[in-house]
Design a protein around this motif. Structure first.
Motif, PDB file in Angstrom:
ATOM      1  N   ARG A 128       1.329  18.770  -0.292  1.00 53.05           N
ATOM      2  CA  ARG A 128       1.888  17.729   0.572  1.00 53.05           C
ATOM      3  C   ARG A 128       1.435  16.362   0.076  1.00 53.05           C
ATOM      4  NH1 ARG A 128       3.785  19.100   5.648  1.00 53.05           N
ATOM      5  NH2 ARG A 128       3.077  17.090   6.473  1.00 53.05           N
ATOM      6  N   GLY A 129       2.416  15.529  -0.252  1.00 50.94           N
ATOM      7  CA  GLY A 129       2.112  14.210  -0.785  1.00 50.94           C
ATOM      8  C   GLY A 129       1.699  13.236   0.300  1.00 50.94           C
ATOM      9  N   SER A 130       0.778  12.348  -0.049  1.00 45.43           N
ATOM     10  CA  SER A 130       0.335  11.288   0.857  1.00 45.43           C
ATOM     11  C   SER A 130       1.173  10.035   0.613  1.00 45.43           C
ATOM     12  CB  SER A 130      -1.127  10.964   0.574  1.00 45.43           C
ATOM     13  OG  SER A 130      -1.241  10.308  -0.692  1.00 45.43           O
ATOM     14  N   SER A 131       0.893   8.990   1.380  1.00 44.52           N
ATOM     15  CA  SER A 131       1.365   7.665   1.028  1.00 44.52           C
ATOM     16  C   SER A 131       0.727   7.269  -0.299  1.00 44.52           C
ATOM     17  CB  SER A 131       0.964   6.636   2.088  1.00 44.52           C
ATOM     18  OG  SER A 131       1.534   6.936   3.333  1.00 44.52           O
ATOM     19  N   ARG A 132       1.420   6.390  -1.028  1.00 46.58           N
ATOM     20  CA  ARG A 132       0.829   5.836  -2.245  1.00 46.58           C
ATOM     21  C   ARG A 132       0.004   4.619  -1.871  1.00 46.58           C
ATOM     22  NH1 ARG A 132       5.803   7.502  -2.757  1.00 46.58           N
ATOM     23  NH2 ARG A 132       6.425   8.887  -4.459  1.00 46.58           N
ATOM     24  N   LYS A 133      -1.149   4.477  -2.505  1.00 46.21           N
ATOM     25  CA  LYS A 133      -2.026   3.349  -2.189  1.00 46.21           C
ATOM     26  C   LYS A 133      -2.454   2.644  -3.472  1.00 46.21           C
ATOM     27  CE  LYS A 133      -3.208   5.011   2.306  1.00 46.21           C
ATOM     28  NZ  LYS A 133      -4.186   5.034   3.406  1.00 46.21           N
ATOM     29  N   PHE A 134      -2.642   1.351  -3.327  1.00 47.37           N
ATOM     30  CA  PHE A 134      -2.978   0.536  -4.491  1.00 47.37           C
ATOM     31  C   PHE A 134      -4.471   0.618  -4.776  1.00 47.37           C
ATOM     32  CE2 PHE A 134      -4.162  -3.451  -6.571  1.00 47.37           C
ATOM     33  CZ  PHE A 134      -3.304  -3.418  -7.657  1.00 47.37           C
ATOM     34  N   LYS A 184      16.432   5.280  -2.878  1.00 44.27           N
ATOM     35  CA  LYS A 184      15.250   4.456  -3.132  1.00 44.27           C
ATOM     36  C   LYS A 184      14.415   4.315  -1.866  1.00 44.27           C
ATOM     37  CE  LYS A 184      16.741   3.190  -7.306  1.00 44.27           C
ATOM     38  NZ  LYS A 184      16.038   3.487  -8.555  1.00 44.27           N
ATOM     39  N   MET A 185      13.255   3.720  -2.032  1.00 45.47           N
ATOM     40  CA  MET A 185      12.399   3.426  -0.885  1.00 45.47           C
ATOM     41  C   MET A 185      11.523   2.224  -1.216  1.00 45.47           C
ATOM     42  SD  MET A 185       9.639   6.511  -1.129  1.00 45.47           S
ATOM     43  CE  MET A 185       8.704   6.816  -2.629  1.00 45.47           C
ATOM     44  N   PHE A 186      11.046   1.546  -0.173  1.00 44.69           N
ATOM     45  CA  PHE A 186      10.027   0.519  -0.317  1.00 44.69           C
ATOM     46  C   PHE A 186       8.661   1.185  -0.157  1.00 44.69           C
ATOM     47  CE2 PHE A 186      13.335  -2.460   1.606  1.00 44.69           C
ATOM     48  CZ  PHE A 186      13.638  -3.078   0.396  1.00 44.69           C
ATOM     49  N   SER A 187       7.742   0.889  -1.077  1.00 45.15           N
ATOM     50  CA  SER A 187       6.379   1.398  -0.974  1.00 45.15           C
ATOM     51  C   SER A 187       5.431   0.229  -0.735  1.00 45.15           C
ATOM     52  CB  SER A 187       5.988   2.134  -2.258  1.00 45.15           C
ATOM     53  OG  SER A 187       4.676   2.648  -2.169  1.00 45.15           O
ATOM     54  N   PHE A 188       4.676   0.315   0.354  1.00 48.03           N
ATOM     55  CA  PHE A 188       3.668  -0.680   0.722  1.00 48.03           C
ATOM     56  C   PHE A 188       2.301  -0.037   0.479  1.00 48.03           C
ATOM     57  CE2 PHE A 188       7.477  -1.295   3.202  1.00 48.03           C
ATOM     58  CZ  PHE A 188       7.663  -2.671   3.270  1.00 48.03           C
ATOM     59  N   PRO A 189       1.653  -0.305  -0.670  1.00 48.41           N
ATOM     60  CA  PRO A 189       0.513   0.514  -1.078  1.00 48.41           C
ATOM     61  C   PRO A 189      -0.843   0.044  -0.617  1.00 48.41           C
ATOM     62  CG  PRO A 189       1.162  -0.902  -2.891  1.00 48.41           C
ATOM     63  CD  PRO A 189       2.115  -1.192  -1.759  1.00 48.41           C
ATOM     64  N   GLN A 190      -0.939  -1.119   0.076  1.00 50.31           N
ATOM     65  CA  GLN A 190      -2.263  -1.559   0.486  1.00 50.31           C
ATOM     66  C   GLN A 190      -2.200  -2.435   1.726  1.00 50.31           C
ATOM     67  OE1 GLN A 190      -2.337  -4.852  -3.051  1.00 50.31           O
ATOM     68  NE2 GLN A 190      -4.306  -4.253  -2.270  1.00 50.31           N
ATOM     69  N   GLU A 191      -3.319  -2.466   2.423  1.00 52.11           N
ATOM     70  CA  GLU A 191      -3.443  -3.292   3.615  1.00 52.11           C
ATOM     71  C   GLU A 191      -3.569  -4.753   3.210  1.00 52.11           C
ATOM     72  OE1 GLU A 191      -5.839  -1.908   7.202  1.00 52.11           O
ATOM     73  OE2 GLU A 191      -7.170  -3.427   6.352  1.00 52.11           O
ATOM     74  N   THR A 192      -2.691  -5.612   3.763  1.00 56.93           N
ATOM     75  CA  THR A 192      -2.652  -7.010   3.386  1.00 56.93           C
ATOM     76  C   THR A 192      -1.950  -7.792   4.485  1.00 56.93           C
ATOM     77  OG1 THR A 192      -1.580  -8.562   1.852  1.00 56.93           O
ATOM     78  CG2 THR A 192      -0.574  -6.419   2.054  1.00 56.93           C
ATOM     79  N   GLY A 210       2.726 -15.717  10.821  1.00 55.04           N
ATOM     80  CA  GLY A 210       1.691 -15.308  11.771  1.00 55.04           C
ATOM     81  C   GLY A 210       1.296 -13.864  11.609  1.00 55.04           C
ATOM     82  N   PHE A 211       1.140 -13.403  10.349  1.00 54.39           N
ATOM     83  CA  PHE A 211       0.877 -11.993  10.094  1.00 54.39           C
ATOM     84  C   PHE A 211      -0.600 -11.649  10.314  1.00 54.39           C
ATOM     85  CE2 PHE A 211       4.277 -12.771   6.659  1.00 54.39           C
ATOM     86  CZ  PHE A 211       5.300 -12.593   7.569  1.00 54.39           C
ATOM     87  N   ASP A 212      -0.838 -10.427  10.793  1.00 57.54           N
ATOM     88  CA  ASP A 212      -2.180  -9.905  11.042  1.00 57.54           C
ATOM     89  C   ASP A 212      -2.377  -8.680  10.154  1.00 57.54           C
ATOM     90  OD1 ASP A 212      -4.474  -8.642  11.979  1.00 57.54           O
ATOM     91  OD2 ASP A 212      -3.978  -8.908  14.093  1.00 57.54           O
ATOM     92  N   ILE A 213      -3.398  -8.713   9.302  1.00 54.33           N
ATOM     93  CA  ILE A 213      -3.622  -7.618   8.355  1.00 54.33           C
ATOM     94  C   ILE A 213      -3.799  -6.274   9.064  1.00 54.33           C
ATOM     95  CG2 ILE A 213      -6.135  -7.931   8.254  1.00 54.33           C
ATOM     96  CD1 ILE A 213      -5.944  -7.378   5.231  1.00 54.33           C
ATOM     97  N   LYS A 214      -4.324  -6.300  10.286  1.00 55.57           N
ATOM     98  CA  LYS A 214      -4.563  -5.066  11.027  1.00 55.57           C
ATOM     99  C   LYS A 214      -3.327  -4.573  11.778  1.00 55.57           C
ATOM    100  CE  LYS A 214      -8.703  -4.376   9.651  1.00 55.57           C
ATOM    101  NZ  LYS A 214      -8.938  -3.261   8.687  1.00 55.57           N
ATOM    102  N   GLN A 215      -2.201  -5.240  11.558  1.00 53.81           N
ATOM    103  CA  GLN A 215      -0.921  -4.749  12.067  1.00 53.81           C
ATOM    104  C   GLN A 215       0.057  -4.484  10.926  1.00 53.81           C
ATOM    105  OE1 GLN A 215       0.225  -7.832  14.888  1.00 53.81           O
ATOM    106  NE2 GLN A 215      -0.932  -6.861  16.531  1.00 53.81           N
ATOM    107  N   SER A 216      -0.418  -4.642   9.703  1.00 54.65           N
ATOM    108  CA  SER A 216       0.455  -4.438   8.538  1.00 54.65           C
ATOM    109  C   SER A 216       0.765  -2.956   8.367  1.00 54.65           C
ATOM    110  CB  SER A 216      -0.212  -4.987   7.276  1.00 54.65           C
ATOM    111  OG  SER A 216      -1.387  -4.250   6.966  1.00 54.65           O
TER     112      SER A 216
END
Length: 475
Positions: A129-135, A270-278, A407-413
C-alpha cells in the motif's frame, strides 16, 4: 521441514556472497552491538529503492534499515517511531514522517521505501500500500563510502549505536536498487511473486558480515501447497497488470516557478502532489466566473494527515470562506463553509492512506448544503439562503485562505495528492455524484473541468501521472 541454524558470534565474519533464499536474520535480544553489515562497492546513488520483510513485537522506536555515508549518518534511513502507525524515512539527514501505517506487532510485513534526487520525493509502501509522497531532499546524489546496517541505527558513519533503537525480531529478503521501483514491481515484491532482484543488494547473492548475536535461520513457511496455489493465482492476476504498466509512460513535471502561466490543460490521468508541509505551496484554479447561485465541487484526495487540513478553498473579497471544504483534526468529521457560515458533518469514514472522492453542494434558494464521501450522502444542513456568492473568485488547493488569496497557515496546509477536481454552478443530482464516485462517465464541471483546467502553481507542487494498476494507491 529441516531447520538449520548458524549462530555467528564472530566480529566481522568473512563476507562471501550467499544465496539466502528461504533464510532470515534473527536478532534475538536488545543490544547496542549485534548487527548485520551489508556490503556493496557502490558509492553514488541518484535514486534508491529498498525492500525488506520484518517481524517484531517491539513497541518502542527501532531501526529497520540504516545507510550512512561520511557526510550524512542518515543518508537513507527507514525507522519505526514509537508512536503507533508512524514510520520515518530520511534521505541525506532530512526526515519525513508517514502516518496511519498499519504496522502490526507479531506480523510479517513487507516494507519498501523509495527516493529520487531529481524530484526529492520519497514514498513508503507497507504491505503493498503506497503512502503519500513527501519531500526529502533533491538536486544531489547520495555520495561517499557506504555503510549499510541492519539491526542498529547509525548516529555516526558505521557506529554510535543506541540500545533503545536496536531491532529485535526477524528480517528477510532485503533488496536495494539504484532506481525508483514501479508500483507494479513493489506490488509483486509484497505479494511474493517473481520480481527483479536488487542490483545493489540482492538477497539471493548477498555479501554481509555479522557482529554479535545474530542468527541465520531457515524461514518457517507453513502450508506450502496452499501458499503455492495462492502464489500461482496472484501470478495470473498480475501478468496483465504488469504488461499494462510497462506500456504506461510515466511523466513528471516539477513546477517550482511562482505563478506559472495558466494555459488550459487536460489533466486526465494526472494528479497534483503536495509533498511537504508549507505555508506557500499551492495551486490556484482559474475561472472568470464571479456570481454563483449554487455550487457543486467534487475531487479525489489521498493523505496521511491527522491534523487540520484544507481540501478546497474558494474566497471572494467579501468572504474568505465563501465555499470551503475542510478536514479538522477530529476523527470522522468534515467541515463545510458557505458564505463564511460553517457546518460539521460527523460520522464520516475518512480513512488515512486511502483515495477518497468528496463532493459538496449548496443552493442559495434553499440555503441547504450537503457532503458526499465516496458516494455516501450526509444529512443536509442549512447555511444561508437568498443571496449568491459574488465577487472576484480565488480558488486554491493546498492552503486555506484566511483572507482573499492569502493568509495561509502551515498547520492547515494539505500534504498528499489530489486529482479530478471539478466545479459546477448548479447542484448535482445524486446519480451524477454516484457516477463521479464510481469513476464512471459523468458531465465534467462547467466552472472547473479537470480535462481543460486553467491553473497556476506556486512553490513545490508536482504534476504527476496517476498510478493505475497493481492497486498501487488503492484506486
Amino acid at each position: 521441514m529441516s531447520f538449520t541454524l548458524l549462530l555467528l558470534l564472530l566480529s566481522g565474519c568473512a563476507a562471501v556472497p550467499q544465496d539466502l533464499s528461504g533464510k532470515l536474520f534473527s536478532f534475538p535480544q536488545e543490544t547496542n552491538k549485534a548487527r548485520v553489515r551489508l556490503i556493496t562497492n557502490r558509492s553514488d546513488f541518484q535514486a534508491v529503492s529498498v525492500c525488506l520483510r520484518s517481524f517484531t513485537d517491539l513497541s518502542r522506536a527501532h531501526s529497520l534499515f540504516s545507510l550512512s555515508t561520511p557526510s550524512a549518518a542518515n543518508s537513507f534511513l527507514i525507522f519505526k517511531n514509537a508512536a503507533p502507525g508512524e514510520i520515518e524515512l530520511a534521505a541525506k539527514n532530512i526526515p519525513a514522517k508517514f502516518y496511519g501505517q498499519d504496522y502490526k506487532l507479531n506480523t510479517w510485513h513487507s516494507l519498501c521505501a523509495t527516493w529520487d534526487s531529481k524530484t526529492g520525493l520519497g514514498q513508503l509502501w507497507l504491505d503493498g500500500r503506497g503512502s503519500s509522497r513527501k519531500f526529502l531532499r533533491f538536486g544531489s546524489n547520495l555520495r561517499g563510502a557506504t555503510s549499510i546496517i541492519l539491526g542498529q541505527e547509525q548516529d555516526a558513519h558505521g557506529g554510535r549505536f543506541d540500545t533503545k533503537q536496536s531491532f529485535v525480531g526477524m528480517m528477510s529478503e532485503v533488496h536495494m536498487w539504484d532506481h525508483v521501483l514501479s508500483p507494479c514491481e513493489i506490488q509483486r515484491y509484497a505479494d511474493d511473486l517473481n520480481f527483479t532482484p536488487g542490483n545493489v543488494l540482492n538477497w539471493r547473492a548477498l555479501e554481509f558480515s555479522i557482529v554479535g548475536r545474530v542468527l541465520v535461520e531457515t524461514k518457517q513457511e507453513g502450508c506450502g501447497r496452499l501458499n503455492g496455489h495462492r502464489k500461482r493465482n496472484k501470478e495470473t492476476q498480475h501478468s496483465d497488470i504488469q504488461t499494462k504498466y510497462k506500456k504506461m509512460r510515466l511523466t513528471l513535471l516539477l513546477l517550482l516557478l511562482s505563478g506559472c502561466a495558466a494555459v488550459p490543460q487536460d489533466l486526465s490521468g494526472k494528479m497534483f502532489s503536495f509533498p511537504q508541509e508549507t505555508n506557500t505551496a499551492h495551486v490556484t484554479l482559474n475561472t472568470n466566473r464571479a456570481d454563483f447561485q449554487a455550487v457543486s465541487v467534487c475531487h479525489r484526495s489521498f493523505t496521511d494527515l491527522t491534523r487540520d487540513h484544507n481540501l478546497f478553498s474558494l474566497s471572494t473579497p467579501s468572504g474568505a470562506n465563501n465555499f470551503l471544504i475542510f478536514k479538522p483534526a477530529a476523527a470522522a468529521v468534515v467541515n463545510m463553509y458557505v458564505t463564511n457560515l460553517p457546518a460539521s458533518f460527523a460520522g464520516q469514514d475518512y480513512k488515512l492512506n486511502t483515495w477518497h472522492s468528496i463532493c459538496a453542494t449548496w443552493d442559495s434558494k434553499t440555503g441547504l448544503g450537503q457532503l458526499w464521501l465516496d458516494g455516501r450522502p450526509s444529512s443536509m444542513k442549512f447555511f444561508s439562503s437568498g443571496s449568491n456568492i459574488k465577487g472576484a473568485t480565488s480558488i486554491i488547493l493546498g492552503q486555506e485562505q484566511d483572507s482573499h488569496g492569502g493568509g495561509f497557515d502551515i498547520k492547515q496546509s494539505f500534504v498528499g495528492m489530489m486529482s479530478e477536481v471539478h466545479m459546477w454552478d448548479y447542484v448535482l443530482s445524486p446519480c451524477e455524484i454516484q457516477r463521479y464516485a464510481d469513476d464512471l462517465n459523468f458531465t465534467p464541471g462547467n466552472v472547473l473541468n479537470w480535462r481543460a483546467l486553467e491553473f497556476s502553481i506556486v512553490g513545490r507542487v508536482l504534476v504527476k501521472t496517476k498510478e493505475e494498476g497493481c492497486h498501487s494507491l488503492n484506486l
